[in-house]
Design a protein around this motif. Structure first.
Motif, PDB file in Angstrom:
ATOM      1  N   TYR A 142       0.815  -1.218   0.000  1.00 40.88           N
ATOM      2  CA  TYR A 142       0.000   0.000   0.000  1.00 40.88           C
ATOM      3  C   TYR A 142       0.852   1.272   0.000  1.00 40.88           C
ATOM      4  N   ASP A 151      -4.776   7.527   3.012  1.00 37.02           N
ATOM      5  CA  ASP A 151      -6.070   6.881   3.236  1.00 37.02           C
ATOM      6  C   ASP A 151      -7.049   7.936   3.731  1.00 37.02           C
ATOM      7  N   ILE A 168      -7.909   4.057  -2.895  1.00 39.02           N
ATOM      8  CA  ILE A 168      -7.878   4.430  -1.484  1.00 39.02           C
ATOM      9  C   ILE A 168      -8.655   3.398  -0.663  1.00 39.02           C
ATOM     10  N   SER A 226      -8.198   2.210   9.549  1.00 41.45           N
ATOM     11  CA  SER A 226      -7.686   2.542   8.223  1.00 41.45           C
ATOM     12  C   SER A 226      -6.247   2.044   8.162  1.00 41.45           C
TER      13      SER A 226
END
Length: 419
Positions: free
Chosen positions: A88, A111, A205, A232
């Motif tokens: 990520y 995020d 996202i 998150s």
């Protein structure tokens, strides 16, 4: 002593070798030294994105330009390690230069809860007098509101790695994936140096995972409710509301953490979590290391201690004009002095903590906010010292107590189902 096991991503390394072979064919005129650095950098990146990296290798990778800050983040924050392991983290690797200062935006994590930029700075001059005064972030042409957290001064080096952290109080809407970041530096000889770096996000996202908890915690008759847990990639956020009927003002929750079913612990992102004097509406959020990429049926919330003081006695009054302490609660055993636009505190040590922000929220005599501008900390064998600074003001002010060691409950455990 046996070596720590390292999970080497063989397919990624094979791809790296093939990519580098093609690169050699395309760029035969590149000097051998530059080519060698490229190989090492790509090889290290493959390690960075592997599941397991030994601390020894991590320390060596951190010495290579472009890797130091993200490797340090992986070491100190398990959530960042998960982000890297799960691909990520986005590599940007874009450089802009001005007035002898070269800035490389190495990568970004974004995020709904925040955005972190990792960058390197190189200079042809001694950077001991170089200060980062401001960072502005734009989505498209619109500036993103909210302050950035960053280190404004580095030691006397000609190269350093650092990061800029944006934390959003409300979920951020990524209406565009095109951004630009503007760094505003100042150096005594070169003056103002402004560097702009555009970048675009490629990842989708990650959506925030929200768990409704509504768990009431009663500590000696003082109640608060854990309303929800929001997860998150960058952080796990725990939302809390205080009971209006409480007779004490809850100031801080020490050593708050979450623990998964397999016993893995995720702790606070910041050392020491206080509720903050500027949040007297009774609603608070604690940000912990993320466990976003781990699925389980439940989470255990751990609270080391709850600290509180009598309601209505959670502030001091000072006069910045006369540099006097006008009022402080009877229970407060700190030595307090008023300095030029600051308040200095000496508090007896109660544990091994090296720093605490004691007073960081204030209002002027007319009820308007007295802006907080920063703090400095030190300690010796017996005391913790803190100086909290505010904007230029020569009148009276009420300054709220942000932290006071007075545990009303300890070692609290709560099991929260996630299904």
């Amino acid at each position: 002593m046996s070596k720590l096991p390292i999970d080497v991503p063989k397919e990624k390394l094979q791809q790296v070798r093939m990519d580098m072979f093609r690169k050699v064919q395309r760029e035969k005129r590149i000097k051998k030294r530059i080519f060698s650095v490229a190989i090492v950098s790509l090889f290290c990146l493959s390690f960075l994105f592997s599941i397991r990296v030994s601390p020894t290798i991590a320390s060596q990778v951190a010495k290579i330009p472009g890797f130091k800050e993200i490797v340090l983040a992986v070491v100190r924050d398990k959530g960042i390690k998960d982000i890297v392991d799960n691909g990520y983290y986005e590599e940007i690797n874009t450089t802009q230069s001005k007035n002898g200062l070269s800035l490389t935006l190495q990568g970004v994590i974004a995020d709904n809860s925040g955005l972190v930029l990792y960058y390197d700075a190189d200079a042809t001059f001694d950077m001991s007098e170089l200060y980062l005064e401001e960072v502005k972030l734009f989505q498209g042409d619109k500036e993103i509101e909210g302050g950035a957290s960053f280190t404004n001064h580095q030691s006397n080096q000609t190269r350093f790695s650092s990061s800029v952290d944006y934390s959003y109080s409300e979920p951020f809407a990524y209406t565009s994936k095109d951004f630009k970041v503007v760094f505003f530096f100042y150096e005594k000889d070169k003056g103002n140096i402004e560097i702009t770096i555009p970048f675009s996000l490629q990842n989708e996202i990650a959506k925030e995972k929200i768990i409704t908890a509504n768990r009431i915690v009663d500590v000696g008759g003082q109640k608060f409710t854990i309303t929800q847990i929001r997860r998150s990639p960058l952080r796990t956020s725990i939302d809390i509301e205080l009971d209006e009927a409480n007779t004490m003002q809850i100031l801080a929750l020490d050593d708050i953490a979450v623990e998964t079913e397999n016993g893995e612990r995720r702790e606070g992102i910041k050392y020491g979590l206080s509720l903050g004097g500027d949040n007297r509406d009774g609603k608070f959020t604690f940000n912990l290391q993320s466990n976003y990429f781990h699925d389980s049926d439940s989470l255990k919330i751990l609270i080391g201690a709850v600290h509180a003081v009598p309601k209505g006695e959670d502030y001091i009054e000072v006069d910045f004009g006369t540099k006097e302490v006008l009022m402080k609660p009877d229970y407060l055993d700190w030595d307090i002095s008023v300095t030029q636009q600051g308040v200095s505190v000496a508090a007896k040590k109660w544990d091994d903590r090296m720093r605490h922000s004691f007073l960081n929220s204030a209002v002027k005599a007319d009820g308007t906010t007295l802006e907080y501008t920063g703090s400095s900390f030190s300690d010796d064998e017996q005391y913790l010292y803190a100086t909290e600074d505010f904007e230029n003001y020569d009148g009276k002010a009420k300054i709220y107590i942000n932290y006071f060691f007075n545990p009303i409950g300890k070692n609290i455990e709560l099991n929260i189902p996630l299904q």
